[in-house]
Design a protein around this motif. Sequence first.
Motif, PDB file in Angstrom:
ATOM      1  N   SER A 182     -18.185   7.584  23.280  1.00 34.75           N
ATOM      2  CA  SER A 182     -17.832   6.581  22.282  1.00 34.75           C
ATOM      3  C   SER A 182     -17.050   7.272  21.188  1.00 34.75           C
ATOM      4  N   LYS A 183     -15.857   6.759  20.883  1.00 31.39           N
ATOM      5  CA  LYS A 183     -15.001   7.429  19.905  1.00 31.39           C
ATOM      6  C   LYS A 183     -15.408   7.123  18.469  1.00 31.39           C
ATOM      7  N   ASP A 227     -13.654   4.345  31.195  1.00 28.23           N
ATOM      8  CA  ASP A 227     -12.869   4.892  30.080  1.00 28.23           C
ATOM      9  C   ASP A 227     -12.548   3.785  29.076  1.00 28.23           C
ATOM     10  N   ASP A 228     -11.765   4.130  28.061  1.00 32.11           N
ATOM     11  CA  ASP A 228     -11.454   3.185  26.988  1.00 32.11           C
ATOM     12  C   ASP A 228     -10.651   1.972  27.461  1.00 32.11           C
TER      13      ASP A 228
END
Length: 386
Positions: free
Chosen positions: A13-14, A79-80
């Motif tokens: 999680s960014k 992924d994002d």
Amino acid sequence: MKKIGIIPLRKDSKGIPGKNKKKMLGRPLFSWVLTEAIFSDLDVVYVFTNDEEIINYVNKEYHWTSKVVALLRDEENADDTASTESVLLEFAEKINYDFSVLCLLQATSAFTLANDINQAINKVILEEFDSALTVVKTHRFTWNSAGSPQNYDIFNRARRQDFEGLLIENGAVYASTKEAFLTSKNRISGKIGLVEMHEESLTEIDSLTDWIVVENLLAERQKRQKSNQRIEYLVLDVDGVFTDGGIYYNAEGEMAKRFDMRDGMGLEILRQNGVQVMVLTSENSELVGQRMKKLQIQDTFLGVKDKYSFLKHILAIKNSSFGSVAYVGDDVNDLANICSSGWSFTPANATDIVKHHADIVLRNDSGTGAIREVCETILKYNKRYD
């Protein structure tokens, strides 16, 4: 009719690193909605993730229920850029579309309750909607970027009590029939039903500031749900409650812990007065097991990390509730139970955050009479019910 839930989790999680596993009131964030899903009308709840650590945690911590299944998610779909719908399709294929109702539960919605999930399911099954989602009613006035009001007349501003408000999607729960999902390949479609949740559930967790806000709101919600009744169960942590928190090691490992004999006498007197004693600790210690056997505490549960979920399970078996519990803990992994139990205590030398949330901060330190003090307090309190 098979009703299943899916909680999709990504490893990374960014915004907030490791958000899904980060401790919210002492519990991994995802465990809040997972626990509610367990106690809902869902038949099976899948934790769908590419994080092996979460899979191991789920398999260990929720062994007491057959409703929870941890399932590995494909890395290329984690992924994002991966959409929630692509994850749902991957998941549905992996379980061979073995469901009648599919319920998507978002881990970041810590305010979701079993009743919210049940209402979404009932919209689909009983009220015959094709799908349903949770929303929040807000009484905010909205504007567009051109500087025009969207939902009110600026010359006739309605009072809050007279304003119908807006329904906003909060992203907590989505439910769909199998047929609607297969046709649309979307989480909601067709005739859509709405389930209203409390306004606090609209708060999103995108930053550490959001996290603090949600954690405080969640603690206050748990406290609001407390009820006053006769104490039937005393539930105790061990390290930092029975003991001073110190552990003595030698070359072979754990060697000794110090216990206060006066605590043992207090617990014996408490049991004689009809209060059942339980021990709930995250440590899997042979020494603790021996001491609790000596104290004749049969309900001793070792190696429990998610104490809130496990205690809720035990209370359900006993047809009881948190209102009948006095809980004693000293550190962050006790916070959920501290905020939820009918009465909560913490030793004088506990961590500051637990002192902040506990109902009563004891005069005595852990390992030096704190439990005896709790026992005497409960005996006095219960007299009003006896």
